[in-house]
Design a protein around this motif. Structure first.
Motif, mmCIF file in Angstrom:
data_model
loop_
_atom_site.group_PDB
_atom_site.id
_atom_site.type_symbol
_atom_site.label_atom_id
_atom_site.label_comp_id
_atom_site.label_asym_id
_atom_site.label_seq_id
_atom_site.Cartn_x
_atom_site.Cartn_y
_atom_site.Cartn_z
ATOM 1 N N ILE A 128 0.845 -1.194 0.000
ATOM 2 C CA ILE A 128 0.000 0.000 0.000
ATOM 3 C C ILE A 128 0.873 1.232 0.000
ATOM 4 N N GLU A 129 0.626 2.097 -0.932
ATOM 5 C CA GLU A 129 1.360 3.359 -0.997
ATOM 6 C C GLU A 129 0.630 4.408 -0.166
ATOM 7 N N PRO A 130 1.258 4.931 0.905
ATOM 8 C CA PRO A 130 0.578 5.934 1.746
ATOM 9 C C PRO A 130 0.219 7.184 0.944
ATOM 10 N N PHE A 131 -0.904 7.747 1.292
ATOM 11 C CA PHE A 131 -1.396 8.978 0.681
ATOM 12 C C PHE A 131 -1.498 8.869 -0.843
ATOM 13 N N ASP A 132 -1.990 7.707 -1.283
ATOM 14 C CA ASP A 132 -2.294 7.529 -2.698
ATOM 15 C C ASP A 132 -3.669 8.143 -2.926
ATOM 16 N N TRP A 133 -3.706 9.373 -3.431
ATOM 17 C CA TRP A 133 -4.957 10.115 -3.533
ATOM 18 C C TRP A 133 -5.965 9.418 -4.448
ATOM 19 N N ASN A 134 -5.483 8.738 -5.460
ATOM 20 C CA ASN A 134 -6.406 8.015 -6.340
ATOM 21 C C ASN A 134 -7.088 6.880 -5.577
ATOM 22 N N ARG A 135 -6.329 6.192 -4.703
ATOM 23 C CA ARG A 135 -6.909 5.122 -3.898
ATOM 24 C C ARG A 135 -7.829 5.673 -2.805
ATOM 25 N N ILE A 136 -7.464 6.829 -2.236
ATOM 26 C CA ILE A 136 -8.248 7.404 -1.143
ATOM 27 C C ILE A 136 -9.610 7.886 -1.633
ATOM 28 N N PHE A 137 -9.631 8.579 -2.754
ATOM 29 C CA PHE A 137 -10.867 9.199 -3.223
ATOM 30 C C PHE A 137 -11.626 8.344 -4.238
ATOM 31 N N LEU A 138 -10.934 7.472 -4.939
ATOM 32 C CA LEU A 138 -11.580 6.626 -5.931
ATOM 33 C C LEU A 138 -11.221 5.171 -5.647
ATOM 34 N N SER A 139 -11.871 4.281 -6.335
ATOM 35 C CA SER A 139 -11.592 2.858 -6.189
ATOM 36 C C SER A 139 -11.014 2.331 -7.483
ATOM 37 N N GLU A 140 -9.976 1.516 -7.364
ATOM 38 C CA GLU A 140 -9.383 0.940 -8.558
ATOM 39 C C GLU A 140 -10.314 -0.087 -9.196
ATOM 40 N N ASP A 141 -11.260 -0.620 -8.395
ATOM 41 C CA ASP A 141 -12.158 -1.647 -8.902
ATOM 42 C C ASP A 141 -13.431 -1.068 -9.520
ATOM 43 N N MET A 142 -13.719 0.201 -9.243
ATOM 44 C CA MET A 142 -14.956 0.806 -9.718
ATOM 45 C C MET A 142 -14.653 1.998 -10.631
ATOM 46 N N PRO A 143 -15.358 2.094 -11.741
ATOM 47 C CA PRO A 143 -15.156 3.249 -12.619
ATOM 48 C C PRO A 143 -15.740 4.507 -11.984
ATOM 49 N N PRO A 144 -15.242 5.685 -12.360
ATOM 50 C CA PRO A 144 -15.777 6.935 -11.792
ATOM 51 C C PRO A 144 -17.280 7.090 -11.981
ATOM 52 N N LEU A 145 -17.839 6.500 -13.048
ATOM 53 C CA LEU A 145 -19.274 6.617 -13.293
ATOM 54 C C LEU A 145 -20.097 5.946 -12.186
ATOM 55 N N PHE A 146 -19.478 5.048 -11.418
ATOM 56 C CA PHE A 146 -20.190 4.374 -10.329
ATOM 57 C C PHE A 146 -20.624 5.382 -9.256
ATOM 58 N N LEU A 147 -19.974 6.561 -9.217
ATOM 59 C CA LEU A 147 -20.390 7.603 -8.270
ATOM 60 C C LEU A 147 -21.829 8.032 -8.538
ATOM 61 N N LEU A 148 -22.226 8.053 -9.822
ATOM 62 C CA LEU A 148 -23.614 8.396 -10.135
ATOM 63 C C LEU A 148 -24.574 7.317 -9.635
ATOM 64 N N GLU A 149 -24.149 6.063 -9.707
ATOM 65 C CA GLU A 149 -24.997 4.983 -9.200
ATOM 66 C C GLU A 149 -25.142 5.105 -7.672
ATOM 67 N N ILE A 150 -24.060 5.488 -6.995
ATOM 68 C CA ILE A 150 -24.136 5.687 -5.542
ATOM 69 C C ILE A 150 -25.157 6.769 -5.213
ATOM 70 N N ALA A 151 -25.129 7.869 -5.988
ATOM 71 C CA ALA A 151 -26.093 8.946 -5.763
ATOM 72 C C ALA A 151 -27.521 8.439 -5.965
ATOM 73 N N PHE A 152 -27.718 7.623 -6.989
ATOM 74 C CA PHE A 152 -29.048 7.058 -7.256
ATOM 75 C C PHE A 152 -29.478 6.120 -6.125
#
Length: 238
Positions: free
Chosen positions: A8-32
């Motif tokens: 695990i790379e500390p302070f990996d902002w991409n890992r902290i705010f996004l998921s490597e397993d989920m595309p960014p569009l999944f954020l819209l599904e979370i909102a839904f």
């Protein structure tokens, strides 16, 4: 074969705010998902009625926890189908209505499920037999009573702990107020085995009042406790 976890790379902002397993569009599904589960929660609270929003019994609290767990998981876990969550909400809401009917038909069931009011103070004295059965300390009881402008137990005719955990008080009229155990923290802590002055003293455990002579050391005639506090007889003035 032993598989080592990826470092695990500390302070990996991409890992902290996004998921490597989920595309960014999944954020819209979370909102839904949040929108749907929020509507489910509103519907469940409408079923429980106004009382469910104001004060919760143990039964109602268990329902809210169950619904909260179902709603929280469905809001951001992609492997939790919304239809499954809807079934949970319908079942829990239906159980709430069913158990409410049972409590109306069988009062004893209501007492078992939610608890019954219990008398804690009677005529200025703590009902020790009932008090010891409650998950409540004297400090907590006195704290609740102070919030209702109680200075000493001689002002209190009856006190109940309700099924919701609230304390209900009934007071003596001013002309009937009697000397009682003061419940201010500094007074409660100032206990003595021997009376510092002659006069009326209250047992620090059950609040029974006895007349003691200066320097007298004795046990309470009710509970056999041997710590005393000088009584207070002030009227109840908010």
């Amino acid at each position: 074969m032993l598989f080592l976890a990826a470092p695990i790379e500390p302070f990996d902002w991409n890992r902290i705010f996004l998921s490597e397993d989920m595309p960014p569009l999944f954020l819209l599904e979370i909102a839904f998902r949040c929108l749907l589960t929020y509507l489910f929660i509103i519907g469940a609270l409408r079923v429980t009625g106004r009382r469910g929003v104001r004060q919760l019994s143990l039964f109602e609290l268990s329902i809210i926890l169950a619904l909260g767990s179902a709603a929280g998981d469905a809001m951001f876990y992609d492997d939790v189908p919304i239809l499954h969550v809807l079934v949970v909400f319908l079942m829990v809401s239906g159980l709430y209505l069913f158990f409410n009917r049972l409590t109306e038909w069988y009062p004893g069931f209501s007492d078992w499920l939610e608890g019954a009011p219990v008398l804690l103070v009677e005529n200025g004295r703590i009902h020790l037999e009932n008090f010891k059965k409650q998950n409540l300390t004297q400090k907590e009881l006195f704290g609740e009573m102070r919030q209702l402008q109680v200075e000493h137990l001689g002002q209190v005719r009856r006190a109940y702990i309700e099924a919701t955990g609230d304390i209900s008080l009934y007071f003596f009229e001013d002309k009937n107020v009697q000397p009682g155990l003061p419940i201010w923290p500094e007074r409660v802590a100032d206990t003595h085995r021997r009376a510092q002055e002659a006069g009326s003293h209250a047992c620090a455990q059950c609040a029974h009042v006895q007349e003691l002579a200066r320097g007298e050391a004795t046990k309470c005639t009710v509970c056999q406790h041997d710590a005393w506090v000088p009584t207070c007889a002030t009227l109840r003035i908010a």
